[in-house]
Design a protein around this motif. Sequence first.
Motif, PDB file in Angstrom:
ATOM      1  N   VAL A 131      -0.610   2.011   2.439  1.00  0.00           N
ATOM      2  CA  VAL A 131      -1.969   1.943   1.917  1.00  0.00           C
ATOM      3  C   VAL A 131      -2.846   0.992   2.726  1.00  0.00           C
ATOM      4  CG1 VAL A 131      -3.355   1.286  -0.096  1.00  0.00           C
ATOM      5  CG2 VAL A 131      -1.204   2.517  -0.421  1.00  0.00           C
ATOM      6  N   HIS A 132      -2.347  -0.211   2.989  1.00  0.00           N
ATOM      7  CA  HIS A 132      -3.203  -1.230   3.591  1.00  0.00           C
ATOM      8  C   HIS A 132      -2.335  -2.357   4.129  1.00  0.00           C
ATOM      9  CE1 HIS A 132      -7.288  -2.536   4.242  1.00  0.00           C
ATOM     10  NE2 HIS A 132      -7.114  -3.702   3.630  1.00  0.00           N
ATOM     11  N   THR A 133      -2.884  -3.146   5.021  1.00  0.00           N
ATOM     12  CA  THR A 133      -2.203  -4.325   5.545  1.00  0.00           C
ATOM     13  C   THR A 133      -3.155  -5.512   5.445  1.00  0.00           C
ATOM     14  OG1 THR A 133      -0.803  -3.055   7.059  1.00  0.00           O
ATOM     15  CG2 THR A 133      -1.144  -5.380   7.582  1.00  0.00           C
ATOM     16  N   VAL A 134      -2.641  -6.641   4.934  1.00  0.00           N
ATOM     17  CA  VAL A 134      -3.484  -7.824   4.757  1.00  0.00           C
ATOM     18  C   VAL A 134      -2.768  -9.068   5.271  1.00  0.00           C
ATOM     19  CG1 VAL A 134      -4.590  -6.834   2.716  1.00  0.00           C
ATOM     20  CG2 VAL A 134      -2.631  -8.360   2.432  1.00  0.00           C
ATOM     21  N   GLU A 135      -3.558 -10.085   5.561  1.00  0.00           N
ATOM     22  CA  GLU A 135      -3.067 -11.434   5.829  1.00  0.00           C
ATOM     23  C   GLU A 135      -3.467 -12.275   4.615  1.00  0.00           C
ATOM     24  OE1 GLU A 135      -5.071 -12.398   9.432  1.00  0.00           O
ATOM     25  OE2 GLU A 135      -3.910 -10.975  10.639  1.00  0.00           O
ATOM     26  N   PRO A 136      -2.550 -12.506   3.668  1.00  0.00           N
ATOM     27  CA  PRO A 136      -2.934 -13.056   2.377  1.00  0.00           C
ATOM     28  C   PRO A 136      -3.334 -14.521   2.379  1.00  0.00           C
ATOM     29  CG  PRO A 136      -0.556 -12.845   2.513  1.00  0.00           C
ATOM     30  CD  PRO A 136      -1.113 -12.180   3.735  1.00  0.00           C
ATOM     31  N   ALA A 137      -2.921 -15.288   3.381  1.00  0.00           N
ATOM     32  CA  ALA A 137      -3.219 -16.723   3.366  1.00  0.00           C
ATOM     33  C   ALA A 137      -3.295 -17.242   4.792  1.00  0.00           C
ATOM     34  CB  ALA A 137      -2.153 -17.477   2.569  1.00  0.00           C
ATOM     35  N   ASN A 138      -4.154 -16.633   5.619  1.00  0.00           N
ATOM     36  CA  ASN A 138      -4.103 -16.935   7.049  1.00  0.00           C
ATOM     37  C   ASN A 138      -4.704 -18.278   7.432  1.00  0.00           C
ATOM     38  OD1 ASN A 138      -6.825 -16.281   6.947  1.00  0.00           O
ATOM     39  ND2 ASN A 138      -6.576 -14.299   7.963  1.00  0.00           N
ATOM     40  N   GLY A 139      -5.103 -19.067   6.435  1.00  0.00           N
ATOM     41  CA  GLY A 139      -5.489 -20.443   6.716  1.00  0.00           C
ATOM     42  C   GLY A 139      -4.289 -21.370   6.801  1.00  0.00           C
ATOM     43  N   ILE A 140      -3.168 -20.962   6.187  1.00  0.00           N
ATOM     44  CA  ILE A 140      -1.987 -21.827   6.155  1.00  0.00           C
ATOM     45  C   ILE A 140      -0.701 -21.094   6.528  1.00  0.00           C
ATOM     46  CG2 ILE A 140      -2.955 -23.402   4.434  1.00  0.00           C
ATOM     47  CD1 ILE A 140      -1.244 -21.904   2.327  1.00  0.00           C
ATOM     48  N   LEU A 193      -3.892  -7.469  -5.963  1.00  0.00           N
ATOM     49  CA  LEU A 193      -4.423  -6.727  -4.828  1.00  0.00           C
ATOM     50  C   LEU A 193      -3.898  -5.302  -4.804  1.00  0.00           C
ATOM     51  CD1 LEU A 193      -6.104  -6.559  -2.309  1.00  0.00           C
ATOM     52  CD2 LEU A 193      -4.228  -7.610  -1.029  1.00  0.00           C
ATOM     53  N   GLY A 194      -2.621  -5.107  -5.133  1.00  0.00           N
ATOM     54  CA  GLY A 194      -2.069  -3.762  -5.157  1.00  0.00           C
ATOM     55  C   GLY A 194      -2.801  -2.854  -6.129  1.00  0.00           C
ATOM     56  N   VAL A 195      -3.075  -3.364  -7.323  1.00  0.00           N
ATOM     57  CA  VAL A 195      -3.809  -2.584  -8.324  1.00  0.00           C
ATOM     58  C   VAL A 195      -5.248  -2.351  -7.853  1.00  0.00           C
ATOM     59  CG1 VAL A 195      -4.768  -2.646 -10.662  1.00  0.00           C
ATOM     60  CG2 VAL A 195      -2.374  -3.263 -10.274  1.00  0.00           C
ATOM     61  N   ALA A 196      -5.875  -3.358  -7.280  1.00  0.00           N
ATOM     62  CA  ALA A 196      -7.259  -3.215  -6.811  1.00  0.00           C
ATOM     63  C   ALA A 196      -7.349  -2.149  -5.722  1.00  0.00           C
ATOM     64  CB  ALA A 196      -7.774  -4.558  -6.285  1.00  0.00           C
ATOM     65  N   LEU A 197      -6.413  -2.143  -4.797  1.00  0.00           N
ATOM     66  CA  LEU A 197      -6.414  -1.127  -3.753  1.00  0.00           C
ATOM     67  C   LEU A 197      -6.242   0.259  -4.331  1.00  0.00           C
ATOM     68  CD1 LEU A 197      -4.225  -2.952  -1.071  1.00  0.00           C
ATOM     69  CD2 LEU A 197      -6.667  -2.402  -0.871  1.00  0.00           C
ATOM     70  N   TYR A 198      -5.332   0.377  -5.306  1.00  0.00           N
ATOM     71  CA  TYR A 198      -5.086   1.681  -5.928  1.00  0.00           C
ATOM     72  C   TYR A 198      -6.333   2.165  -6.667  1.00  0.00           C
ATOM     73  CZ  TYR A 198      -2.883   5.209  -8.871  1.00  0.00           C
ATOM     74  OH  TYR A 198      -2.561   6.382  -9.521  1.00  0.00           O
ATOM     75  N   GLU A 199      -6.949   1.270  -7.408  1.00  0.00           N
ATOM     76  CA  GLU A 199      -8.138   1.648  -8.169  1.00  0.00           C
ATOM     77  C   GLU A 199      -9.334   1.942  -7.251  1.00  0.00           C
ATOM     78  OE1 GLU A 199      -8.543   2.185 -11.493  1.00  0.00           O
ATOM     79  OE2 GLU A 199      -6.351   2.051 -11.525  1.00  0.00           O
ATOM     80  N   ALA A 200      -9.312   1.385  -6.041  1.00  0.00           N
ATOM     81  CA  ALA A 200     -10.433   1.588  -5.111  1.00  0.00           C
ATOM     82  C   ALA A 200     -10.358   2.917  -4.381  1.00  0.00           C
ATOM     83  CB  ALA A 200     -10.477   0.448  -4.098  1.00  0.00           C
ATOM     84  N   GLY A 201      -9.255   3.657  -4.602  1.00  0.00           N
ATOM     85  CA  GLY A 201      -9.235   4.974  -3.999  1.00  0.00           C
ATOM     86  C   GLY A 201      -7.948   5.404  -3.362  1.00  0.00           C
TER      87      GLY A 201
END
Length: 203
Positions: A131-140, A193-201
């Motif tokens: 579905v998607h790829t993210v960097e969840p905490a790329n400040g640390i 985030l998983g639910v948000a991505l699913y609900e977004a389409g």
Amino acid sequence: MTDDGDDGARADAAGGEARGDPADADLAWETLDSGIDYTCPGFDVRRDEVRLPDGTETEFHYVDEPPAVVVLPFTPDGDVVLVEEWRQAVGRTNRGLPAGTVEDDDADLATAARRELREETGHEADTVERVHTVEPANGIANSVHHYFLARGCEPAGEPDLDFNESIRPVTVDYGSFRDAVLAGEVRDGRAVLGVALYEAGAK
């Protein structure tokens, strides 16, 4: 839906293609040296010696860990398979999505997603789709999370947990879980985030 075998698993330590982009030359830090200050099961703490854009030399520490997969798994009836897991860092049981590290012998990311689903819940998926790829905490951290949607998930055996995993798989009504996420009752970032991505389409 079909398996997505795209292997973006081995992202570089920076976690993305932005490092070295000429358009970012005025923002980029120059890495002079790098080493591991601390290592433990699951991740390292890396120290980079860097030169900032103004010429200042300093150190930057961050969590260095392998890429991971996160799975939103649906049963044939449309329920969602979750994990209830003790999280020592926050001192409570957390309700979230099956997830785990991509391993060296995984053929691709889809294989890793299927394996983590099976190991943590005992379920097998009919299909998985990236579905998607993210960097969840790329400040640390240089963490990279690859999200997958799994369909047709059915029990196929007992979970096969690591020694330091305290997990109870549960199957719940997806609508109720979504409502709990939207109401702020679920604090697990990967699940939200998983639910948000699913609900977004990504349905």
